[in-house]
Scaffold this motif. Structure first.
Motif, PDB file in Angstrom:
ATOM      1  N   THR A 256       1.453  -7.330 -28.293  1.00 36.73           N
ATOM      2  CA  THR A 256       1.006  -6.394 -27.185  1.00 36.73           C
ATOM      3  C   THR A 256      -0.349  -6.900 -26.314  1.00 36.73           C
ATOM      4  OG1 THR A 256      -0.229  -5.278 -28.703  1.00 36.73           O
ATOM      5  CG2 THR A 256       1.466  -4.455 -28.347  1.00 36.73           C
ATOM      6  N   THR A 257      -0.714  -7.664 -26.882  1.00 40.55           N
ATOM      7  CA  THR A 257      -1.607  -8.455 -26.328  1.00 40.55           C
ATOM      8  C   THR A 257      -1.711 -10.058 -26.726  1.00 40.55           C
ATOM      9  OG1 THR A 257      -4.111  -8.962 -25.735  1.00 40.55           O
ATOM     10  CG2 THR A 257      -3.672  -8.631 -27.588  1.00 40.55           C
ATOM     11  N   VAL A 258      -2.535 -11.358 -26.339  1.00 44.74           N
ATOM     12  CA  VAL A 258      -1.942 -12.592 -26.600  1.00 44.74           C
ATOM     13  C   VAL A 258      -2.964 -12.386 -27.588  1.00 44.74           C
ATOM     14  CG1 VAL A 258      -1.249 -13.368 -23.834  1.00 44.74           C
ATOM     15  CG2 VAL A 258      -3.388 -13.536 -24.776  1.00 44.74           C
ATOM     16  N   PRO A 259      -2.377 -13.838 -28.297  1.00 50.56           N
ATOM     17  CA  PRO A 259      -3.365 -13.784 -29.891  1.00 50.56           C
ATOM     18  C   PRO A 259      -4.437 -15.019 -29.269  1.00 50.56           C
ATOM     19  CG  PRO A 259      -0.915 -15.387 -29.873  1.00 50.56           C
ATOM     20  CD  PRO A 259      -0.982 -14.644 -28.159  1.00 50.56           C
ATOM     21  N   THR A 260      -4.992 -15.290 -30.093  1.00 52.28           N
ATOM     22  CA  THR A 260      -6.198 -16.438 -29.423  1.00 52.28           C
ATOM     23  C   THR A 260      -5.132 -18.015 -30.030  1.00 52.28           C
ATOM     24  OG1 THR A 260      -7.097 -16.227 -31.922  1.00 52.28           O
ATOM     25  CG2 THR A 260      -8.039 -15.407 -29.493  1.00 52.28           C
ATOM     26  N   LEU A 261      -6.153 -19.147 -29.433  1.00 52.84           N
ATOM     27  CA  LEU A 261      -5.165 -20.048 -29.721  1.00 52.84           C
ATOM     28  C   LEU A 261      -6.512 -21.185 -30.170  1.00 52.84           C
ATOM     29  CD1 LEU A 261      -2.547 -20.222 -26.998  1.00 52.84           C
ATOM     30  CD2 LEU A 261      -2.245 -19.550 -29.323  1.00 52.84           C
ATOM     31  N   THR A 262      -5.483 -22.570 -31.010  1.00 57.46           N
ATOM     32  CA  THR A 262      -6.631 -23.256 -31.435  1.00 57.46           C
ATOM     33  C   THR A 262      -5.831 -24.714 -31.432  1.00 57.46           C
ATOM     34  OG1 THR A 262      -7.090 -23.351 -33.513  1.00 57.46           O
ATOM     35  CG2 THR A 262      -8.888 -21.914 -31.732  1.00 57.46           C
ATOM     36  N   VAL A 263      -6.423 -26.000 -31.808  1.00 55.50           N
ATOM     37  CA  VAL A 263      -5.162 -27.242 -31.492  1.00 55.50           C
ATOM     38  C   VAL A 263      -5.549 -27.074 -32.845  1.00 55.50           C
ATOM     39  CG1 VAL A 263      -4.324 -29.147 -31.130  1.00 55.50           C
ATOM     40  CG2 VAL A 263      -4.333 -26.979 -29.186  1.00 55.50           C
TER      41      VAL A 263
ATOM     42  N   SER B 155      -6.504 -31.351 -35.151  1.00 50.82           N
ATOM     43  CA  SER B 155      -5.769 -32.665 -34.802  1.00 50.82           C
ATOM     44  C   SER B 155      -7.030 -33.118 -35.334  1.00 50.82           C
ATOM     45  CB  SER B 155      -6.594 -32.640 -33.167  1.00 50.82           C
ATOM     46  OG  SER B 155      -6.657 -33.790 -33.084  1.00 50.82           O
ATOM     47  N   THR B 156      -6.638 -34.056 -35.339  1.00 54.49           N
ATOM     48  CA  THR B 156      -7.322 -35.260 -36.826  1.00 54.49           C
ATOM     49  C   THR B 156      -8.393 -35.735 -35.950  1.00 54.49           C
ATOM     50  OG1 THR B 156      -6.553 -36.954 -35.806  1.00 54.49           O
ATOM     51  CG2 THR B 156      -4.968 -36.102 -38.242  1.00 54.49           C
ATOM     52  N   SER B 157      -8.286 -35.584 -34.392  1.00 54.70           N
ATOM     53  CA  SER B 157      -9.053 -37.052 -33.669  1.00 54.70           C
ATOM     54  C   SER B 157      -9.636 -35.567 -32.593  1.00 54.70           C
ATOM     55  CB  SER B 157      -9.173 -37.987 -33.561  1.00 54.70           C
ATOM     56  OG  SER B 157      -8.173 -38.358 -32.357  1.00 54.70           O
ATOM     57  N   GLY B 158      -9.337 -35.062 -31.700  1.00 53.38           N
ATOM     58  CA  GLY B 158      -9.634 -34.258 -31.230  1.00 53.38           C
ATOM     59  C   GLY B 158     -10.242 -33.059 -30.686  1.00 53.38           C
ATOM     60  N   THR B 159     -11.267 -32.914 -29.721  1.00 55.60           N
ATOM     61  CA  THR B 159     -11.940 -31.830 -29.955  1.00 55.60           C
ATOM     62  C   THR B 159     -12.201 -31.186 -28.454  1.00 55.60           C
ATOM     63  OG1 THR B 159     -13.955 -33.612 -29.263  1.00 55.60           O
ATOM     64  CG2 THR B 159     -13.480 -33.336 -31.601  1.00 55.60           C
ATOM     65  N   SER B 160     -12.672 -30.539 -28.142  1.00 54.79           N
ATOM     66  CA  SER B 160     -12.798 -29.455 -27.213  1.00 54.79           C
ATOM     67  C   SER B 160     -12.165 -28.746 -26.003  1.00 54.79           C
ATOM     68  CB  SER B 160     -14.360 -30.457 -26.728  1.00 54.79           C
ATOM     69  OG  SER B 160     -15.220 -31.425 -27.610  1.00 54.79           O
ATOM     70  N   ALA B 161     -11.307 -28.837 -26.635  1.00 56.58           N
ATOM     71  CA  ALA B 161      -9.939 -28.331 -25.866  1.00 56.58           C
ATOM     72  C   ALA B 161      -9.833 -27.144 -25.926  1.00 56.58           C
ATOM     73  CB  ALA B 161      -8.195 -28.991 -26.773  1.00 56.58           C
ATOM     74  N   SER B 162      -9.814 -26.235 -24.834  1.00 60.08           N
ATOM     75  CA  SER B 162      -9.930 -24.690 -24.532  1.00 60.08           C
ATOM     76  C   SER B 162      -8.244 -24.423 -24.008  1.00 60.08           C
ATOM     77  CB  SER B 162     -10.624 -23.982 -23.335  1.00 60.08           C
ATOM     78  OG  SER B 162     -10.782 -23.105 -23.560  1.00 60.08           O
ATOM     79  N   LEU B 163      -7.272 -23.474 -24.071  1.00 61.67           N
ATOM     80  CA  LEU B 163      -6.144 -22.809 -23.943  1.00 61.67           C
ATOM     81  C   LEU B 163      -6.149 -21.811 -24.416  1.00 61.67           C
ATOM     82  CD1 LEU B 163      -3.417 -24.410 -26.531  1.00 61.67           C
ATOM     83  CD2 LEU B 163      -6.191 -25.083 -26.648  1.00 61.67           C
TER      84      LEU B 163
ATOM     85  N   GLY C 113     -13.041 -13.558 -24.048  1.00 61.82           N
ATOM     86  CA  GLY C 113     -13.219 -15.174 -23.560  1.00 61.82           C
ATOM     87  C   GLY C 113     -12.456 -15.814 -24.528  1.00 61.82           C
ATOM     88  N   ASP C 114     -11.720 -15.172 -25.689  1.00 62.19           N
ATOM     89  CA  ASP C 114     -10.275 -15.911 -27.222  1.00 62.19           C
ATOM     90  C   ASP C 114      -9.134 -16.269 -25.558  1.00 62.19           C
ATOM     91  OD1 ASP C 114     -12.539 -17.009 -28.644  1.00 62.19           O
ATOM     92  OD2 ASP C 114     -11.814 -14.656 -29.725  1.00 62.19           O
ATOM     93  N   ARG C 115      -9.576 -15.122 -25.137  1.00 62.78           N
ATOM     94  CA  ARG C 115      -7.713 -14.863 -24.623  1.00 62.78           C
ATOM     95  C   ARG C 115      -8.536 -14.436 -23.017  1.00 62.78           C
ATOM     96  NH1 ARG C 115      -8.624 -10.958 -29.113  1.00 62.78           N
ATOM     97  NH2 ARG C 115      -6.254 -11.234 -30.148  1.00 62.78           N
TER      98      ARG C 115
END
Length: 966
Positions: free
Chosen positions: A492-499, A501-509, A676-678
């Motif tokens: 009914t609304t979008v979930p919150t997402l993170t990635v 990763s073993t070395s990745g940082t600071s992505a926002s999606l 801000g999460d969605r």
């Protein structure tokens, strides 16, 4: 059984002659007391309450005990009661009360030391109940009741009646009629009445009533009965309920109560000469009231099956013309409203002479969703805009929303250090759905296609090579694209997402779904009041944005200004030939002989071989012949482009820029919140349409963002009088999503099981229940409800010296009731030994141990309690703080001044061997103590007080000396 009141003692004065009564008054009293003893009853008691006693100073564990203070010696061995206690011993003449039966009786003689009380007869006392003395507050448990001989003779036949029998005989009735009922019933139960009505329990065996009777008798509790089959999931078992309502205001009488219309038929009267306002009736099931703008408004809940005719409102309804051709209009075109007020009447259900009259008003009737929008939640408020309609208090919320899958995942910030295949972590909290999975598909930038003959390169299907553009490969491991492996369902609304990763940082999606949270229908919580026209309904706009420069300010207005390109008019596709004007030749000729009109799909040309005539031609639409169009000067028209569809074309300026229109599209709204999460911005007071791809700007903060998704729900309302509520499920039976419903397990959740909830463990009543009222074939379960048996009773304290004035009654009564009196007295030298548990008397069937005694004769002991003297010190009279031994001020006087008392006075410091060691500082520490007066205790003793108050206590310790003789 009632108290035994038919007693001989009551008739003694009537039987003696008058001269005997006048000459021998003591004889009458003697005879009455004699029969009083014969007609008394005996209570054998146990568990007497503890009594606080005065402790002797010399021996902490012993009590201050009386030793035959009167000529009979019956108080020998009794204790003096401590003044601090609220509980004493039973005393003669006081009334005792049974705490279970409520029965009372008067103590004639007290022999509590031997566990006996002799009372006025009352057979209704219950064995095992507690009795309390009215004045002594003493307590004990009845272990046996013995009726007097006269009573047994007079009432022997009545003992066969359950109402009249002794409690000790009641066990025979229980064995006969209550064989399957447990023995230990609640202490407060009237067992005699219960026995007489036990047939009601047996007849209702297996029913809820039987279980309530059983546990009321057993624990004085009303059990909760729960049947697990009530929460078993059954298909299509939900029950939907709607209400039909009518809102009115009271017209007359002024003190009338519309609540008294419940159960009555209300009638809308016909207005003569008005074809619209006709009679209508209905039956009222319920009435509720509320205050709207200072006026009491009543909501009548109508029995929908009882409605006849059509109820109209008091405002806004119009006259029809006689020929039904339409409503009556003024010359200006305005409608003429009805002049008559629409009224309904009903008879007051408390007084048939009172007629209650009410005016009917319109309310919100129905709401239709025309556009569903996005990201709405259940119970979200829909604003009812009353500015365009007379009306108030309408309340609407979202009832149902649609769940959907996720369309795409937008990478707002690629971060760094990520690798292809890193997993997207999905948090479905409050999203309403599940199942979305995704992973990183591209890092370090994008790709473009270039042509090449190099067969070693990665080729597209059409043979083009996929080559990384020069500026595209960042080599930073930033996320470029996300691959959705499962788009999930029910969101009914979008979930919150993170990635992850073993070395990745600071992505926002963030996720995007164009169908999640679509508004399906609404719930009208309050239909409002006096709506002449339908109000506007404003749903919030849940807009999804990106490229937010910073946070918008809550409450500020955001604005969108959209610019449109200037487009050409669209062309129409034609399937027929163009008909030329009559005076024009129907030929199309080229200016030169070497050219033709080429089709868009290159399927053929129009070839002009002869400038004067068209000797060969192809038909575009397979129609022939095709003539040519010739200009007025004789030149042939040139067809540079052949258009066969409706595609619009932009107008291109000489500098290759696209011409744009001068008009703008503007939309505004107020910021309510931002997730801000969605990336969802919630807006209210929306005016205009926000377009995807356009920029919005905060009027206060100046921040900007780009619109990705902006679908606002649109709703329309209608108004009416007799309206139907939105409806609701009155239960959750059959709802697969309901957590309280359980699938049948044929053990607990089945049609033949039930649960009993009481304040006792099932092990204490299960066997008795099955023996008495449990229905065969059922499975019973138990749950414990929390309860407390702590008594909050406050007992009243008092002071009592007991044991005086019993006289010789106890000995006489022991003989009457068959007790055997043993040897009580003895000495330490007569060969007898003191019995460990001395009793004044025992039952006839028992025997005393030979050569034993109860009391050892000895010299009398006299206890004197002198009155306390007083002392006046510093103007205060005190009774405490005086010392008769130990350190006191008078003793210190001898030390200070008198050599004849001690070897030397305090001031004699002639030699070291006679030095007392007492210094002036020590004297300064001598203080008064024990006076119970805060102004005196702890004060230093003055020199004059050594003489004037010699008996006062002090904290000073007299020095001691030890000498040896030569």
């Amino acid at each position: 059984m009632a108290k035994y009141n038919d007693k001989i003692q009551s008739y003694v004065s009537q039987q003696l002659p008058d001269f005997v009564l006048s000459r021998h008054p003591q004889l009458l009293e003697f005879v009455k007391q004699y029969y009083t003893l014969l007609e008394s009853a005996q209570l054998t008691i146990t568990n007497q309450g503890d009594v606080d006693n005065i402790l002797l100073e010399t021996e902490v564990t012993s009590f201050l005990q009386l030793n035959a203070t009167d000529e009979f010696g019956n108080d020998n061995g009794d204790y003096l009661v401590d003044e601090q206690s609220g509980i004493g011993e039973f005393q003669s003449g006081e009334v005792i009360t049974g705490q279970t039966s409520g029965q009372t009786s008067t103590i004639l003689v007290e022999d509590a030391d031997n566990g006996k009380l002799y009372i006025t007869a009352n057979t209704r006392f219950i064995t095992g109940e507690e009795i309390i003395g009215s004045s002594s507050n003493a307590t004990a448990i009845i272990s046996r009741y013995r009726a007097n001989p006269l009573e047994n003779i007079n009432q022997l036949l009545q003992y066969s009646d359950v109402d009249e029998t002794l409690d000790d005989f009641f066990i025979q009735f229980r064995n006969a009629f209550l064989d399957t009922v447990p023995n230990n019933l609640d202490a407060g139960l009237d067992k005699r009445k219960f026995t007489k009505r036990i047939i009601d329990l047996y007849r209702s065996k297996g029913t809820k009533k039987a279980h309530e009777i059983f546990f009321k008798a057993l624990f004085n509790e009303t059990p909760e009965l729960y049947y697990p089959n009530r929460d078993m999931l059954r298909v299509s078992d939900g029950k939907w309920s709607v209400d039909t309502i009518l809102k009115v205001t009271l017209i007359s009488p002024s003190n009338g109560d519309t609540g008294n219309l419940v159960g009555q038929t209300i009638t809308q009267q016909t207005v003569v000469g008005n074809t619209v306002i006709q009679e209508a009736t209905a039956v009222v099931d319920l009435v509720t009231k509320q205050t709207v703008s200072g006026q009491e408004v009543s909501t009548l809940f109508i029995n929908s099956g009882s409605i006849t005719g059509t109820f109209l409102s008091s405002t806004g309804d119009n006259f029809d013309l006689e020929d039904d051709s339409g409503i009556l209009l003024l010359e200006t075109g305005d409608e003429i409203d009805q002049e008559e007020q629409v009224l309904l009447t009903g008879v007051d259900n408390t007084d048939p002479d009172i007629i209650i009259t009410c005016a009917i008003d319109k309310v919100i009737d129905n709401i239709t969703v025309t556009e569903s929008g996005n990201y709405y939640t259940t119970n979200e408020v829909i604003t009812v805009d009353n500015s365009t309609s007379i009306g108030t208090d309408g309340s609407v919320t979202v009832r149902n929303v649609q769940g959907a899958s996720i369309d795409s995942i937008k990478v707002e910030s690629g971060g760094s250090g990520y690798a292809i295949g890193d997993t997207v972590v999905v948090d479905n909290t409050n999203a309403g759905g599940t199942g979305l999975t995704a992973k990183v598909r591209i890092v370090n930038g994008g790709f473009t296609l270039e042509t090449s003959d190099d067969s070693d390169q990665l080729l597209n299907e059409d043979g083009d090579i996929i080559v990384m553009e020069d500026a595209t490969n960042s080599s930073l491991g930033d996320i470029t694209d996300i691959l959705i492996t499962d788009d999930g369902q029910g969101y009914t609304t979008v979930p919150t997402l993170t990635v992850s990763s073993t070395s990745g940082t600071s992505a926002s999606l963030f996720a995007i779904s164009s169908n999640a949270g679509r508004l399906l229908d609404v719930n009208i919580l309050d239909h409002g009041f006096r709506y002449e026209t339908a109000p506007l309904l404003d749903a919030k706009l849940h807009m999804q944005i990106e490229n937010l420069s910073a946070a918008f300010t809550v409450g500020e207005t955001v604005t969108m200004n959209a610019v449109y390109d200037l487009n050409l008019e669209q062309f129409d596709t034609r399937d027929d030939r163009v008909v030329l004007e009559p005076n024009r030749p129907s030929e199309i000729l080229l200016e030169s002989d070497d050219g033709g009109i080429q089709l868009e799909d290159e399927s053929g040309l129009f070839i002009m071989q002869d400038s004067e005539r068209a000797v060969q031609k192809k038909s575009i639409l397979n129609n022939s012949p095709i003539e040519f169009l010739k200009a007025e000067d004789g030149d042939y028209l040139i067809a540079e482009t052949l258009v066969q569809d409706s595609t619009p074309y932009d107008i291109i300026a000489e500098d290759d820029d696209t011409l744009i229109t001068e008009t703008l599209s503007t939309a505004t709204a107020t910021v309510e919140s931002y997730d801000g999460d969605r990336n969802i911005l919630t807006l209210t007071n929306v005016d205009g349409t926000f377009l995807v791809g356009q920029t919005i700007t905060g009027n206060t903060s100046g921040e900007t963002a780009t619109v990705i998704l902006a679908n606002q729900a649109e709703l329309t309302a209608t108004v009416g009088t007799t309206v139907t509520s939105s409806g609701e499920f009155v239960n959750v039976d059959g709802h697969v999503s309901e957590l309280t419903k359980k699938i049948q397990d044929s053990f607990y959740y089945q049609d033949y099981s039930y649960v009993i909830k009481v304040g006792e463990a099932i092990t204490s009543w299960r066997d008795d229940l099955k023996r008495s009222i449990h229905p065969a074939g059922f499975n019973v379960f138990g749950e414990v409800s929390i309860r407390t048996s702590v008594s909050a009773e406050i007992k009243k304290g008092f002071t009592l010296l007991n044991g005086f004035g019993e006289g010789d009654f106890v000995s006489l009564l022991e003989v009457i009731f068959g007790e055997k009196i043993g040897r009580r007295l003895g000495t330490t030298s007569d060969g007898t030994s003191v019995r460990a548990n001395a009793n004044r008397g025992i039952e006839l069937a028992d025997s005393f141990t030979s050569n034993t005694r109860d009391v050892t004769l000895s010299s009398p002991k006299i206890v004197k309690f002198p009155s306390l003297p007083t002392e006046t010190i510093r103007g205060v009279t005190v009774r405490t703080g005086l010392a008769y031994s130990g350190p006191r001020i008078g003793t210190l006087q001898n030390v200070l001044y008198k050599r004849q008392t001690f070897s030397h006075p305090l001031y004699d410091q002639t030699s070291d061997d006679t030095d007392t060691g007492i210094t002036i500082g020590s004297l300064n520490k001598i203080v008064l103590t024990g006076t119970r007066n805060t102004s005196l205790n702890g004060q230093a003793v003055q020199l004059g007080e050594f003489v004037s108050n010699p008996k006062m206590k002090t904290n000073f310790a007299i020095p001691a000396e030890v000498t040896t003789s030569s």
